[in-house]
Write an enzyme that holds these catalytic residues in place. Structure first.
Site, PDB file in Angstrom:
ATOM      1  N   HIS A 279       0.852  -1.196   0.000  1.00 49.42           N
ATOM      2  CA  HIS A 279       0.000   0.000   0.000  1.00 49.42           C
ATOM      3  C   HIS A 279       0.879   1.235   0.000  1.00 49.42           C
ATOM      4  O   HIS A 279       1.931   1.239   0.629  1.00 49.42           O
ATOM      5  CB  HIS A 279      -0.910   0.014   1.243  1.00 49.42           C
ATOM      6  N   ASP A 336      -8.030  -5.684   0.453  1.00 49.19           N
ATOM      7  CA  ASP A 336      -8.485  -6.424  -0.721  1.00 49.19           C
ATOM      8  C   ASP A 336      -8.055  -7.892  -0.698  1.00 49.19           C
ATOM      9  O   ASP A 336      -8.594  -8.714  -1.437  1.00 49.19           O
ATOM     10  CB  ASP A 336      -7.972  -5.742  -2.007  1.00 49.19           C
TER      11      ASP A 336
HETATM   12  N1  CMC Z   1       3.921  -7.911  -3.913  1.00 49.31           N
HETATM   13  C1  CMC Z   1       5.275  -7.959  -3.999  1.00 49.31           C
HETATM   14  N2  CMC Z   1       6.059  -6.852  -4.010  1.00 49.31           N
HETATM   15  C2  CMC Z   1       5.447  -5.666  -3.910  1.00 49.31           C
HETATM   16  C3  CMC Z   1       4.050  -5.550  -3.792  1.00 49.31           C
HETATM   17  C4  CMC Z   1       3.292  -6.736  -3.792  1.00 49.31           C
HETATM   18  N3  CMC Z   1       1.953  -6.703  -3.692  1.00 49.31           N
HETATM   19  N4  CMC Z   1       3.718  -4.260  -3.704  1.00 49.31           N
HETATM   20  C5  CMC Z   1       4.848  -3.556  -3.760  1.00 49.31           C
HETATM   21  N5  CMC Z   1       5.899  -4.415  -3.893  1.00 49.31           N
HETATM   22  C6  CMC Z   1       7.319  -4.049  -3.962  1.00 49.31           C
HETATM   23  C7  CMC Z   1       7.687  -3.513  -5.330  1.00 49.31           C
HETATM   24  O1  CMC Z   1       8.093  -4.536  -6.186  1.00 49.31           O
HETATM   25  C8  CMC Z   1       8.796  -2.555  -4.976  1.00 49.31           C
HETATM   26  O2  CMC Z   1       9.969  -3.296  -4.761  1.00 49.31           O
HETATM   27  P1  CMC Z   1      11.402  -2.698  -5.157  1.00 49.31           P
HETATM   28  O3  CMC Z   1      11.570  -1.478  -4.297  1.00 49.31           O
HETATM   29  O4  CMC Z   1      12.347  -3.799  -4.833  1.00 49.31           O
HETATM   30  O5  CMC Z   1      11.329  -2.372  -6.621  1.00 49.31           O
HETATM   31  C9  CMC Z   1       8.364  -1.977  -3.627  1.00 49.31           C
HETATM   32  O6  CMC Z   1       7.516  -2.973  -3.051  1.00 49.31           O
HETATM   33  C10 CMC Z   1       7.586  -0.679  -3.725  1.00 49.31           C
HETATM   34  O7  CMC Z   1       6.529  -0.866  -4.671  1.00 49.31           O
HETATM   35  P2  CMC Z   1       5.818   0.308  -5.453  1.00 49.31           P
HETATM   36  O8  CMC Z   1       5.095  -0.242  -6.627  1.00 49.31           O
HETATM   37  O9  CMC Z   1       6.789   1.422  -5.685  1.00 49.31           O
HETATM   38  O10 CMC Z   1       4.784   0.803  -4.337  1.00 49.31           O
HETATM   39  P3  CMC Z   1       3.587   1.788  -4.605  1.00 49.31           P
HETATM   40  O11 CMC Z   1       3.348   2.521  -3.339  1.00 49.31           O
HETATM   41  O12 CMC Z   1       3.837   2.586  -5.826  1.00 49.31           O
HETATM   42  O13 CMC Z   1       2.371   0.798  -4.944  1.00 49.31           O
HETATM   43  C11 CMC Z   1       0.578  -0.682  -4.685  1.00 49.31           C
HETATM   44  C12 CMC Z   1       1.364   0.476  -4.058  1.00 49.31           C
HETATM   45  C13 CMC Z   1      -0.666  -0.912  -3.825  1.00 49.31           C
HETATM   46  C14 CMC Z   1       0.135  -0.313  -6.079  1.00 49.31           C
HETATM   47  C15 CMC Z   1       1.451  -1.942  -4.696  1.00 49.31           C
HETATM   48  O14 CMC Z   1       1.784  -2.301  -3.399  1.00 49.31           O
HETATM   49  C16 CMC Z   1       0.806  -3.110  -5.425  1.00 49.31           C
HETATM   50  O15 CMC Z   1       0.948  -3.238  -6.637  1.00 49.31           O
HETATM   51  N6  CMC Z   1       0.050  -4.001  -4.683  1.00 49.31           N
HETATM   52  C17 CMC Z   1      -0.676  -5.069  -5.317  1.00 49.31           C
HETATM   53  C18 CMC Z   1      -2.041  -4.593  -5.752  1.00 49.31           C
HETATM   54  C19 CMC Z   1      -2.946  -4.300  -4.591  1.00 49.31           C
HETATM   55  O16 CMC Z   1      -3.100  -5.083  -3.670  1.00 49.31           O
HETATM   56  N7  CMC Z   1      -3.630  -3.152  -4.640  1.00 49.31           N
HETATM   57  C20 CMC Z   1      -4.595  -2.764  -3.628  1.00 49.31           C
HETATM   58  C21 CMC Z   1      -4.107  -1.631  -2.804  1.00 49.31           C
HETATM   59  S1  CMC Z   1      -5.060  -1.353  -1.317  1.00 49.31           S
HETATM   60  C22 CMC Z   1      -6.667  -0.977  -1.715  1.00 49.31           C
HETATM   61  C23 CMC Z   1      -6.877  -0.007  -2.815  1.00 49.31           C
HETATM   62  O17 CMC Z   1      -6.283   1.060  -2.884  1.00 49.31           O
HETATM   63  O18 CMC Z   1      -7.697  -0.320  -3.647  1.00 49.31           O
END
Ligand code: CMC
Length: 399
Positions: A279, A336
């Site tokens: 998140h 989720d």
């Molecule tokens: N599984 C594995 N690794 C992850 C995940 C995950 N679900 N989420 C983030 N990471 C890693 C990512 O690979 C990155 O690693 P590195 O620094 O080594 O490259 C690091 O964590 C930071 O990730 P980011 O994409 O820069 O983080 P963000 O804040 O931009 O993205 C997010 C947040 C929610 C989009 C992301 O965590 C994600 O894709 N989660 C999976 C989808 C999900 O569950 N979404 C629902 C969010 S909560 C409810 C809502 O808002 O609807």
């Protein structure tokens, strides 16, 4: 002569102190306005709507009461709540033209796209669609919040060739949704869990879909366009559609015994992300996930079978995430991850889960639209220009 700009030529992109280019990729931690709607303390697993903790609201309140709270910035009296719920109940019907439209849409279209189309059409039918006054938007909000579950339920029944079930004004918002979906009243535990899920999904500060809604509203476009845009943003798997993708991920894993090998092959290799984990704001456990997880556990114990299989897969996967991703990267499971198992126990098909989320979240989107436009300024960020300028224009026959 073509040349690149220096950072000094784009001073709005420079950090005031270090004078280095400062890019907030993904608008991370950019504070764009003041608000009194919602506070997330992402380091301490805390979430408040209008100052009330999500735990208190989930335990003691109802969706209708929370909608009133979010829109009025105060808890209602008994009388106010009764009048307000009565108004919501009166607004549940959908115009016949919208039902006809639903019947014409191909049955393989995603429910979120159905919702987007239906809300857009509802806007076409609203004579006050351009009324961006506070009162006008408030009235549209109540109408839309009340109608969204009816659209989802009608779509489900049309898609499956079932007779439509009219809303029942004797039932609460959550109970009525399950009734319209299934054609019969559900047991109290399921009704209460739906009500709580709607409370948990009602609002969540300036996330991607709320931001989309506010960007659109800030141009003084119209309320329905803002909500349609928000639906489009929520539909992405990185946002609301994660509750659908989490269930598809559990299906792909198949059984609890496969979790470890699936995790090794897909997550440790970086091929996939855990859907329903991570998140932007929570760097600790999502407090909504805790409440959804409690319900998922109750349902797994009560119903067994496929619900228990989902729960056991999720439980093992969460254990791995918390052990291996939480400490180094602050990635915990989010709401989720667990929500879909609860909806599955309620007999709702997986593809509808994001639409249920959207139906509940319409109140949060609307509250932000109303709050932001009350002191409006068009939203207009900048980009750091990394290309060239002063390129020679070569006429087409000489290229
Ligand atoms: N599984 C594995 N690794 C992850 C995940 C995950 N679900 N989420 C983030 N990471 C890693 C990512 O690979 C990155 O690693 P590195 O620094 O080594 O490259 C690091 O964590 C930071 O990730 P980011 O994409 O820069 O983080 P963000 O804040 O931009 O993205 C997010 C947040 C929610 C989009 C992301 O965590 C994600 O894709 N989660 C999976 C989808 C999900 O569950 N979404 C629902 C969010 S909560 C409810 C809502 O808002 O609807």
């Amino acid at each position: 002569m073509a040349r690149k700009l220096t950072p000094e030529e784009q001073p709005w992109c420079l950090d005031r102190v270090t004078k280095q280019v400062l890019i907030n990729k993904g608008l991370e931690n950019v504070c764009m306005d003041k608000s009194t709607i919602c506070f997330i303390d992402g380091f301490h697993s805390k979430l408040y709507y209008r100052g009330y903790s999500i735990e208190d609201l989930a335990r003691n309140s109802t969706y209708e009461e929370v909608v009133y709270l979010i829109l009025h910035d105060k808890l209602p009296t008994k009388r106010e709540l009764s009048d307000f719920s009565g108004w919501m109940r009166e607004e549940r019907d959908i115009p016949g033209q919208v039902v006809e439209l639903l019947r014409k849409i191909p049955k393989d279209i995603e429910p979120m796209e159905i919702l987007r189309t239906a809300v857009s059409y509802l806007g076409n039918l609203d004579p006050g669609r351009y009324d961006m006054s506070r009162d006008g938007m408030y009235r549209k909000t109540i109408r839309l919040i009340s109608k969204m579950p009816s659209i989802v339920a009608y779509w489900h029944r049309i898609k499956n060739g079932l007779d439509l079930v009219e809303p029942d004004p004797r039932l609460s918002h959550a109970e009525n949704f399950l009734y319209m979906l299934h054609g019969k009243r559900q047991e109290e535990l399921l009704n209460r869990a739906m009500d709580v899920s709607m409370i948990l999904y009602a609002e969540h500060e300036m996330n991607a879909s709320a931001f989309t809604a506010v960007v659109i509203a800030s141009t003084l476009s119209d309320y329905y366009s803002a909500i349609v845009g928000a639906i489009g943003a929520l539909r992405g798997p990185l946002h609301g559609y994660a509750n659908v993708e989490a269930m598809r991920q559990f299906d792909e894993i198949g059984s609890p015994e496969n979790v470890d090998s699936w995790y090794r092959e897909n997550i440790l290799t970086g091929k996939k992300r855990v859907m329903g984990a991570g998140h932007r704001v929570y760097k600790s456990y999502d407090p909504r996930a805790k409440i959804f997880r409690e319900y998922a556990k109750i349902f797994a114990e009560k119903y067994g079978g496929k619900v228990k299989n989902y729960y056991d897969i999720a439980y093992r996967l969460e254990t791995l995430v918390m052990a291996q991703l939480c400490e180094p990267k602050n990635i915990c499971t989010n709401c989720d991850f667990w929500a879909g198992i609860c909806y599955y126990a309620m007999g709702i098909p997986i593809d509808l889960y994001c639409a249920v989320f959207a139906a509940a979240r319409t109140v949060g989107w609307s509250a932000h639209i109303i709050e932001y436009t009350a002191d409006n300024r068009i939203l207009r960020p900048r980009l750091y220009y990394d290309g060239e300028v002063d390129k020679e224009f070569v006429p087409i026959d000489r290229r």
